[in-house]
Every structure is written in structure tokens, then in C-alpha cells.
Design a protein around this motif. Structure first.
Motif, mmCIF file in Angstrom:
data_model
loop_
_atom_site.group_PDB
_atom_site.id
_atom_site.type_symbol
_atom_site.label_atom_id
_atom_site.label_comp_id
_atom_site.label_asym_id
_atom_site.label_seq_id
_atom_site.Cartn_x
_atom_site.Cartn_y
_atom_site.Cartn_z
ATOM 1 N N ALA A 143 0.837 -1.197 0.000
ATOM 2 C CA ALA A 143 0.000 0.000 0.000
ATOM 3 C C ALA A 143 0.876 1.253 0.000
ATOM 4 C CB ALA A 143 -0.916 0.004 1.215
ATOM 5 N N LEU A 144 0.497 2.205 -0.795
ATOM 6 C CA LEU A 144 1.207 3.467 -0.920
ATOM 7 C C LEU A 144 1.010 4.293 0.347
ATOM 8 C CD1 LEU A 144 2.812 5.124 -2.996
ATOM 9 C CD2 LEU A 144 0.642 6.010 -3.832
ATOM 10 N N GLN A 145 2.108 4.891 0.848
ATOM 11 C CA GLN A 145 2.040 5.718 2.047
ATOM 12 C C GLN A 145 2.832 6.993 1.842
ATOM 13 O OE1 GLN A 145 3.198 3.547 5.544
ATOM 14 N NE2 GLN A 145 1.979 1.773 5.003
ATOM 15 N N HIS A 146 2.580 7.975 2.687
ATOM 16 C CA HIS A 146 3.295 9.248 2.632
ATOM 17 C C HIS A 146 4.800 9.002 2.782
ATOM 18 C CE1 HIS A 146 3.908 13.550 3.118
ATOM 19 N NE2 HIS A 146 4.758 13.252 4.091
ATOM 20 N N ILE A 191 3.427 6.192 -16.810
ATOM 21 C CA ILE A 191 3.070 7.462 -17.438
ATOM 22 C C ILE A 191 3.329 7.323 -18.937
ATOM 23 C CG2 ILE A 191 3.537 9.948 -17.549
ATOM 24 C CD1 ILE A 191 2.368 9.084 -14.850
ATOM 25 N N GLU A 192 2.259 7.331 -19.712
ATOM 26 C CA GLU A 192 2.336 7.215 -21.172
ATOM 27 C C GLU A 192 3.160 6.008 -21.610
ATOM 28 O OE1 GLU A 192 3.714 10.994 -22.624
ATOM 29 O OE2 GLU A 192 1.962 12.046 -21.848
ATOM 30 N N GLY A 193 2.945 4.872 -20.949
ATOM 31 C CA GLY A 193 3.610 3.625 -21.322
ATOM 32 C C GLY A 193 5.023 3.463 -20.787
ATOM 33 N N GLN A 194 5.481 4.372 -19.932
ATOM 34 C CA GLN A 194 6.818 4.275 -19.347
ATOM 35 C C GLN A 194 6.717 4.247 -17.834
ATOM 36 O OE1 GLN A 194 8.628 7.852 -20.927
ATOM 37 N NE2 GLN A 194 9.558 6.710 -22.608
ATOM 38 N N LEU A 195 7.528 3.376 -17.195
ATOM 39 C CA LEU A 195 7.577 3.349 -15.735
ATOM 40 C C LEU A 195 8.433 4.504 -15.254
ATOM 41 C CD1 LEU A 195 8.031 -0.418 -14.811
ATOM 42 C CD2 LEU A 195 6.048 1.036 -14.399
ATOM 43 N N ARG A 196 7.882 5.316 -14.347
ATOM 44 C CA ARG A 196 8.595 6.473 -13.817
ATOM 45 C C ARG A 196 8.541 6.467 -12.296
ATOM 46 N NH1 ARG A 196 10.761 10.027 -17.025
ATOM 47 N NH2 ARG A 196 10.292 9.881 -19.225
ATOM 48 N N LEU A 197 9.598 7.005 -11.691
ATOM 49 C CA LEU A 197 9.772 7.017 -10.240
ATOM 50 C C LEU A 197 9.300 8.347 -9.658
ATOM 51 C CD1 LEU A 197 10.982 5.343 -7.876
ATOM 52 C CD2 LEU A 197 13.145 6.513 -8.333
ATOM 53 N N PHE A 198 8.516 8.263 -8.565
ATOM 54 C CA PHE A 198 7.949 9.446 -7.918
ATOM 55 C C PHE A 198 8.125 9.380 -6.403
ATOM 56 C CE2 PHE A 198 5.703 9.132 -11.889
ATOM 57 C CZ PHE A 198 5.461 10.435 -12.274
ATOM 58 N N HIS A 199 8.210 10.564 -5.781
ATOM 59 C CA HIS A 199 8.118 10.698 -4.327
ATOM 60 C C HIS A 199 6.642 10.930 -4.014
ATOM 61 C CE1 HIS A 199 12.396 10.971 -3.439
ATOM 62 N NE2 HIS A 199 12.514 11.738 -4.507
ATOM 63 N N CYS A 200 6.134 10.241 -3.000
ATOM 64 C CA CYS A 200 4.717 10.294 -2.669
ATOM 65 C C CYS A 200 4.458 11.202 -1.465
ATOM 66 C CB CYS A 200 4.247 8.875 -2.355
ATOM 67 S SG CYS A 200 2.592 8.798 -1.722
ATOM 68 N N HIS A 201 3.470 12.080 -1.603
ATOM 69 C CA HIS A 201 3.035 12.945 -0.505
ATOM 70 C C HIS A 201 1.523 12.788 -0.361
ATOM 71 C CE1 HIS A 201 6.923 14.948 -0.242
ATOM 72 N NE2 HIS A 201 6.936 14.853 -1.550
ATOM 73 N N ARG A 202 1.090 12.281 0.789
ATOM 74 C CA ARG A 202 -0.346 12.053 1.006
ATOM 75 C C ARG A 202 -1.048 13.382 1.272
ATOM 76 N NH1 ARG A 202 -3.247 7.555 2.272
ATOM 77 N NH2 ARG A 202 -5.283 7.980 3.124
ATOM 78 N N ILE A 203 -2.145 13.585 0.544
ATOM 79 C CA ILE A 203 -2.980 14.774 0.737
ATOM 80 C C ILE A 203 -4.424 14.292 0.778
ATOM 81 C CG2 ILE A 203 -3.723 16.979 -0.223
ATOM 82 C CD1 ILE A 203 -0.985 17.162 -1.601
ATOM 83 N N GLY A 207 -7.378 11.961 0.778
ATOM 84 C CA GLY A 207 -7.559 10.602 0.286
ATOM 85 C C GLY A 207 -6.776 10.297 -0.976
ATOM 86 N N SER A 208 -5.983 11.252 -1.441
ATOM 87 C CA SER A 208 -5.183 11.004 -2.641
ATOM 88 C C SER A 208 -3.720 11.330 -2.350
ATOM 89 C CB SER A 208 -5.705 11.821 -3.824
ATOM 90 O OG SER A 208 -5.618 13.197 -3.551
ATOM 91 N N PHE A 209 -2.907 11.222 -3.368
ATOM 92 C CA PHE A 209 -1.474 11.427 -3.218
ATOM 93 C C PHE A 209 -0.979 12.412 -4.269
ATOM 94 C CE2 PHE A 209 -2.428 7.229 -1.612
ATOM 95 C CZ PHE A 209 -1.738 7.189 -0.417
ATOM 96 N N LYS A 231 -4.303 8.216 -7.212
ATOM 97 C CA LYS A 231 -4.951 7.345 -6.233
ATOM 98 C C LYS A 231 -4.078 6.110 -6.039
ATOM 99 C CE LYS A 231 -8.918 9.549 -5.755
ATOM 100 N NZ LYS A 231 -9.311 10.161 -4.506
ATOM 101 N N GLN A 232 -4.385 5.326 -5.025
ATOM 102 C CA GLN A 232 -3.631 4.117 -4.717
ATOM 103 C C GLN A 232 -3.518 3.197 -5.934
ATOM 104 O OE1 GLN A 232 -2.161 3.019 -1.659
ATOM 105 N NE2 GLN A 232 -1.368 1.385 -2.908
ATOM 106 N N ASN A 233 -4.616 3.006 -6.653
ATOM 107 C CA ASN A 233 -4.600 2.066 -7.779
ATOM 108 C C ASN A 233 -3.842 2.588 -9.006
ATOM 109 O OD1 ASN A 233 -6.528 3.954 -8.416
ATOM 110 N ND2 ASN A 233 -8.085 2.476 -9.040
#
Length: 125
Positions: free
Chosen positions: A58-61, A69-81, A83-85, A99-101
Motif C-alpha cells: 500500500a502506498l504511504q506518505h 506514465i504514457e507507457g513508461q515506468l517512472r519514479l515518484f516521491h509520494c506525498h499524502r494529501i 484521500g489522494s497522493f 490514487k492508490q490504484n
């Protein structure tokens, strides 16, 4: 930051390598990715680093996570806001709400590559 899918973590086959990443009890929902040269050679995540990603976690802060993203795997830092991120690209730039999914997995391990480029030698007979 673009990453390349390397394959699933297979118990008994990739475990010694994954254990060297400092990760124990690897679930079957994990796979490996390699960070592209887009990352550069400065910073916490660098080109050729190998990441262990758990697609069932499960995704967490504060997590590092992958998104398609547009057919490419990309790395992100997650910030919870709420019910979404808010997903901020690891290499910098504009973030996106998700969203989580929308997440393709959470990074649970990181290995700094020590790739050695073979030198070419000329031999004279």
C-alpha cells in the motif's frame, strides 16, 4: 525519472542478489527495475541503481513509488494529501495527483550499482 523493468524476484534464483540490497522476506509480488541514465550521477538515486519494487504494498506518505506514465515506468516521491497522493517526479518537475490504484509498486530496496566498464586492450603478436 525513467526506470527499466528487469524482471520478477524469483525465490531461490534472485534471492542472494536481493538480500544484498538489505531486504529480507521478499514477497512474490516484487520485481526489479534499473534506473535510467536520465537520473544522472548525483543524488540519492543514480543511473544504473537497481530498485526492488513491491506491487502489492500500500502506498504511504514518503514512499518512492512507480507509476506508468504514457507507457513508461517512472519514479515518484509520494506525498499524502487527504484521500489522494501528490506524486512528485524523483528527478524534479511538476507533480500529479494519483490514487492508490494508479501506483505500479512501492520501492522497498535500493542497490547502488558498481558497474565496471571493461577496457579494450590491443595485443600485438
Amino acid at each position: 525519472m525513467l526506470v527499466t523493468y528487469l524482471g520478477p524476484v524469483v525465490p531461490g534464483l534472485t534471492d542472494p542478489y536481493v538480500l544484498s540490497l538489505g531486504v529480507r522476506d521478499i514477497p512474490l509480488s516484487c520485481y526489479l527495475v534499473e534506473v535510467s541514465d536520465e537520473a544522472g550521477v548525483e543524488g540519492k538515486i543514480q543511473e544504473s541503481d537497481v530498485l526492488v519494487v513491491d506491487e502489492a504494498r500500500a502506498l504511504q506518505h514518503g514512499d518512492l513509488a512507480l507509476m506508468d506514465i504514457e507507457g513508461q515506468l517512472r519514479l515518484f516521491h509520494c506525498h499524502r494529501i487527504g484521500g489522494s497522493f501528490r506524486m512528485i517526479p524523483a528527478g524534479g518537475g511538476q507533480g500529479v495527483f494519483a490514487k492508490q490504484n494508479d501506483c505500479r509498486g512501492v520501492v522497498i530496496g535500493h542497490h547502488r550499482s558498481t558497474r565496471i566498464t571493461p577496457s579494450i586492450t590491443n595485443t600485438v603478436s
